[in-house]
Design a protein around this motif. Structure first.
Motif, mmCIF file in Angstrom:
data_model
loop_
_atom_site.group_PDB
_atom_site.id
_atom_site.type_symbol
_atom_site.label_atom_id
_atom_site.label_comp_id
_atom_site.label_asym_id
_atom_site.label_seq_id
_atom_site.Cartn_x
_atom_site.Cartn_y
_atom_site.Cartn_z
ATOM 1 N N SER A 145 2.644 7.384 3.761
ATOM 2 C CA SER A 145 1.321 7.654 4.327
ATOM 3 C C SER A 145 1.207 9.084 4.843
ATOM 4 O O SER A 145 0.152 9.706 4.726
ATOM 5 C CB SER A 145 1.007 6.684 5.467
ATOM 6 O OG SER A 145 0.940 5.365 4.966
ATOM 7 N N ASP B 143 -3.811 2.631 -0.384
ATOM 8 C CA ASP B 143 -2.575 2.456 0.392
ATOM 9 C C ASP B 143 -2.080 1.012 0.254
ATOM 10 O O ASP B 143 -2.876 0.108 -0.008
ATOM 11 C CB ASP B 143 -2.817 2.793 1.870
ATOM 12 C CG ASP B 143 -1.508 3.087 2.630
ATOM 13 O OD1 ASP B 143 -0.422 3.005 2.031
ATOM 14 O OD2 ASP B 143 -1.583 3.408 3.840
ATOM 15 N N GLU B 144 -0.803 0.816 0.433
ATOM 16 C CA GLU B 144 -0.202 -0.528 0.377
ATOM 17 C C GLU B 144 -0.707 -1.308 -0.838
ATOM 18 O O GLU B 144 -1.104 -2.466 -0.741
ATOM 19 C CB GLU B 144 -0.495 -1.308 1.670
ATOM 20 C CG GLU B 144 0.127 -0.688 2.903
ATOM 21 C CD GLU B 144 1.649 -0.813 2.980
ATOM 22 O OE1 GLU B 144 2.253 -1.493 2.128
ATOM 23 O OE2 GLU B 144 2.224 -0.182 3.881
HETATM 24 MG MG LIG Z 1 2.182 3.624 5.228
#
Ligand SMILES: [Mg+2]
Ligand SMILES: Nc1ncnc2c1ncn2[C@@H]1O[C@H](COP(=O)(O)OP(=O)(O)O)[C@@H](O)[C@H]1O
Length: 261
Positions: free
Chosen positions: A32, A120-121
């Motif tokens: 991130s 993300d993820e």
């Molecule tokens: Mg992350």
């Protein structure tokens, strides 16, 4: 438009020419943080990149909902499908615009502003979908990855290394990445699931914020160890707030904009 983003002194990523990026790695490896760095660079281009965010775990990146225009950030299932639909619809509008330009025109030749979707993820949602939803999700993502290059619509996927192994991404999508990074230490099996089987692994020990990187144009299995830029998240967030002010983020304004020479 200059699309260069400095990863290290000697590693540059061209966000338009080497469009689409995969960042894999274990939890806390620095995915991130690296993505936030890329985002700040992208939205601060002379023609700002239009940013869309999917964050199924509502972790750091979902904060962008506070500073982006409405409907740019998605977290739950319905929102995520709606955002993928919307991103694709904008891309089709961009495609129609590019077709009004002289024969052979592409986003790169025109120098038009980029659009990027940061996911993300990746894998956190797909593992919860039934097979029909999963198909729909994969189809939307494949269209974005396969058509985006020509029209300046990019994708940055962040995923846990286990999701890479469990087939979160189709091979068709995987082949479209212009930059692939794997953050942190991992077994060679994990690195291979990220980069493919024919790779030469450098011997370095890697820690948080460090990784292996491949950029399109550097040969098939050629990986380099790198250290991500050290970032101060508070400072970068301040820069994001400033960069998203006014009409720097606007779905339609940048869709058909050609820079003056
Ligand atoms: Mg992350
Ligand atoms: N480039 C970086 N600069 C500064 N600190 C970093 C960097 N990358 C990782 N870190 C440190 O590692 C922690 C985990 O990074 P993060 O990007 O949240 O990992 P992930 O998304 O892979 O779970 C951060 O909270 C930070 O303390």
């Amino acid at each position: 438009m200059d699309d260069t983003i400095k990863i290290t002194k000697s590693i540059n990523w061209h966000a338009l020419k080497q469009i689409n990026c995969l960042i894999a790695g274990a939890r806390d490896s620095g995915k991130s943080f690296l993505a936030l760095y890329l985002i700040v660079r992208l939205i601060r281009f002379s023609l700002p990149t239009q940013l869309f965010v999917i964050d199924p775990k509502r972790s750091d990146l979902s904060r962008f909902s506070k500073i982006l225009p409405p409907n740019r950030v998605a977290s739950d299932k319905e929102e995520i499908f709606a955002l993928l639909d919307r991103y694709l619809a904008l891309m089709k509008k961009r495609a129609n615009f590019v077709l009004t330009q002289p024969f052979g025109a592409t986003a790169a030749s025109l120098g038009i502003p980029l659009y990027y979707l940061v996911y993300d993820e990746f894998g956190a949602l797909t593992s919860l979908l039934n097979s029909k939803e999963r198909k729909e999700h994969d189809a939307l993502l494949s269209q974005i990855a396969l058509m985006g290059r020509q029209f300046g619509f990019g994708l940055i996927c962040l995923m846990q290394q286990s999701s890479v192994v469990n087939g979160g991404l189709s091979t068709a999508v995987k082949q479209q990445f212009g930059m692939v990074a794997h953050m942190g230490n991992a077994s060679s099996d994990y690195y291979r699931s990220t980069f493919g089987s024919g790779i030469q692994l450098p011997a370095e020990e890697l820690g948080q914020g460090e990784g292996l990187i491949w950029i399109q144009g550097f040969g098939q299995g050629f990986l380099r160890a790198f250290k991500a830029p050290f970032i101060n998240p508070l400072r970068l967030w301040e820069q994001c707030i400033i960069s998203c002010k006014g009409d720097h983020q606007d779905d339609l304004k940048y869709l058909t904009m050609i820079p003056s020479h």
